[in-house]
Design a protein around this motif. Sequence first.
Motif, PDB file in Angstrom:
ATOM      1  N   GLU A  45       1.007  -1.339  -0.108  1.00 31.38           N
ATOM      2  CA  GLU A  45       0.109  -0.126   0.100  1.00 31.38           C
ATOM      3  C   GLU A  45       0.943   1.186   0.186  1.00 31.38           C
ATOM      4  O   GLU A  45       1.722   1.400   0.747  1.00 31.38           O
ATOM      5  CB  GLU A  45      -0.991   0.057   1.316  1.00 31.38           C
ATOM      6  N   TYR A  46       0.621   2.040  -1.014  1.00 30.43           N
ATOM      7  CA  TYR A  46       1.171   3.319  -0.987  1.00 30.43           C
ATOM      8  C   TYR A  46       0.416   4.571  -0.269  1.00 30.43           C
ATOM      9  O   TYR A  46      -0.840   4.986  -0.743  1.00 30.43           O
ATOM     10  CB  TYR A  46       1.679   3.826  -2.535  1.00 30.43           C
ATOM     11  N   GLY A  47       0.773   5.075   0.890  1.00 30.28           N
ATOM     12  CA  GLY A  47       0.232   6.137   1.583  1.00 30.28           C
ATOM     13  C   GLY A  47      -0.787   5.649   2.466  1.00 30.28           C
ATOM     14  O   GLY A  47      -2.140   5.964   1.919  1.00 30.28           O
ATOM     15  N   GLY A  48      -0.505   4.981   3.521  1.00 28.85           N
ATOM     16  CA  GLY A  48      -1.560   4.364   4.460  1.00 28.85           C
ATOM     17  C   GLY A  48      -2.641   5.436   5.046  1.00 28.85           C
ATOM     18  O   GLY A  48      -3.726   5.047   5.407  1.00 28.85           O
ATOM     19  N   GLY A  49      -1.936   6.643   5.213  1.00 30.79           N
ATOM     20  CA  GLY A  49      -2.852   7.520   6.046  1.00 30.79           C
ATOM     21  C   GLY A  49      -3.203   6.836   7.434  1.00 30.79           C
ATOM     22  O   GLY A  49      -2.503   6.380   8.275  1.00 30.79           O
ATOM     23  N   THR A  50      -4.593   7.331   7.716  1.00 30.45           N
ATOM     24  CA  THR A  50      -4.927   6.827   8.988  1.00 30.45           C
ATOM     25  C   THR A  50      -5.259   5.313   9.028  1.00 30.45           C
ATOM     26  O   THR A  50      -5.641   4.749  10.087  1.00 30.45           O
ATOM     27  CB  THR A  50      -6.176   7.557   9.557  1.00 30.45           C
ATOM     28  N   ALA A  65      -0.870 -14.230   4.626  1.00 32.92           N
ATOM     29  CA  ALA A  65      -0.608 -13.271   3.589  1.00 32.92           C
ATOM     30  C   ALA A  65       0.322 -12.201   4.360  1.00 32.92           C
ATOM     31  O   ALA A  65       0.311 -11.970   5.325  1.00 32.92           O
ATOM     32  CB  ALA A  65      -1.915 -12.652   2.933  1.00 32.92           C
ATOM     33  N   ARG A  66       0.746 -11.249   3.396  1.00 28.21           N
ATOM     34  CA  ARG A  66       1.488 -10.177   3.974  1.00 28.21           C
ATOM     35  C   ARG A  66       1.232  -8.686   3.470  1.00 28.21           C
ATOM     36  O   ARG A  66       0.811  -8.618   2.125  1.00 28.21           O
ATOM     37  CB  ARG A  66       3.173 -10.286   3.818  1.00 28.21           C
ATOM     38  N   LEU A  67       1.329  -7.748   4.428  1.00 25.15           N
ATOM     39  CA  LEU A  67       0.970  -6.318   3.776  1.00 25.15           C
ATOM     40  C   LEU A  67       1.992  -5.324   4.280  1.00 25.15           C
ATOM     41  O   LEU A  67       2.524  -5.324   5.323  1.00 25.15           O
ATOM     42  CB  LEU A  67      -0.163  -5.754   4.681  1.00 25.15           C
ATOM     43  N   PHE A  68       2.361  -4.576   3.130  1.00 26.82           N
ATOM     44  CA  PHE A  68       3.590  -3.772   3.227  1.00 26.82           C
ATOM     45  C   PHE A  68       3.197  -2.127   3.143  1.00 26.82           C
ATOM     46  O   PHE A  68       2.729  -2.166   1.717  1.00 26.82           O
ATOM     47  CB  PHE A  68       4.980  -3.915   2.501  1.00 26.82           C
ATOM     48  N   VAL A  69       3.357  -1.387   3.883  1.00 22.77           N
ATOM     49  CA  VAL A  69       2.667   0.182   3.616  1.00 22.77           C
ATOM     50  C   VAL A  69       3.445   1.111   3.919  1.00 22.77           C
ATOM     51  O   VAL A  69       4.510   1.107   4.776  1.00 22.77           O
ATOM     52  CB  VAL A  69       1.598   0.158   4.827  1.00 22.77           C
ATOM     53  N   PHE A  70       3.687   1.934   2.961  1.00 17.53           N
ATOM     54  CA  PHE A  70       4.578   3.173   2.775  1.00 17.53           C
ATOM     55  C   PHE A  70       3.856   4.421   3.360  1.00 17.53           C
ATOM     56  O   PHE A  70       2.776   4.584   2.713  1.00 17.53           O
ATOM     57  CB  PHE A  70       5.102   3.161   1.396  1.00 17.53           C
ATOM     58  N   GLU A  71       4.425   5.231   4.360  1.00 21.17           N
ATOM     59  CA  GLU A  71       3.872   6.301   4.702  1.00 21.17           C
ATOM     60  C   GLU A  71       4.870   7.269   5.106  1.00 21.17           C
ATOM     61  O   GLU A  71       5.648   7.215   6.023  1.00 21.17           O
ATOM     62  CB  GLU A  71       2.907   6.067   5.887  1.00 21.17           C
TER      63      GLU A  71
END
Length: 190
Positions: A45-50, A65-71
């Motif tokens: 995810e690009y730009g996770g915000g809140t 499963a895996r989730l990678f977030v950039f913020e």
Amino acid sequence: MKGTIEFLKSFATDRDVASITPSSKYCVRKLSEHINFSTTDVIVEYGGGTGVFTKHFLKKMRPDARLFVFETNDNFYDLLNSIDDDRLTVFHQTVEDLLELLPADVVGSVDHVVSGIPFSFFDWEMKIDILSKTREALRPEGSFLAYQTSGHLKDPLQEAFGNFTTEFCWKNIPPYFIYDAVNRVNGASS
Ligand SMILES: C[S@@+](CC[C@H](N)C(=O)[O-])C[C@H]1O[C@@H](n2cnc3c(N)ncnc32)[C@H](O)[C@@H]1O
């Protein structure tokens, strides 16, 4: 309401936040219809915000499963980083560093990249750079799903992916387009 207050505070001090409210639950669900969670191993995810998308994905994702977030925003990074879930990794860095930060086994294997970062703020070279890195991260036939308030992603997506569809999600402030571009092995220009 808490999410909206966090957004207003961050919007006032950080231009890259680019929105005064989090995405609506309706549009989060609408974009998520593009994801088959039972067959998805990795989402970026690009730009996770809140965290409206982040939390929804974690609810829907398989236990393995895996989730990678950039913020990049400090306040939002702290909020996302406080989510207690082993499947989640949050990077306090720009998506431009994506290929250096994702684990080696993930690059080329990502099922979906979901993006809310403000592409309209970037010049053409930066748009193409981020989209090309995104293609490198995606598996063949993986997809780039972006929500944006204007049509400015059309030309860069055509250049980098060679295909896309759009859908309008009007139940949001402001309403936005959902773009879906597939990482076709043959048929894209880059
Ligand atoms: C329009 S908001 C979307 C937030 C949230 N996903 C939502 O739907 O409510 C865009 C987010 O992208 C973040 N952002 C902007 N540029 C970024 C970049 N280059 N890398 C990572 N995050 C970025 C902002 O800080 C902001 O949280």
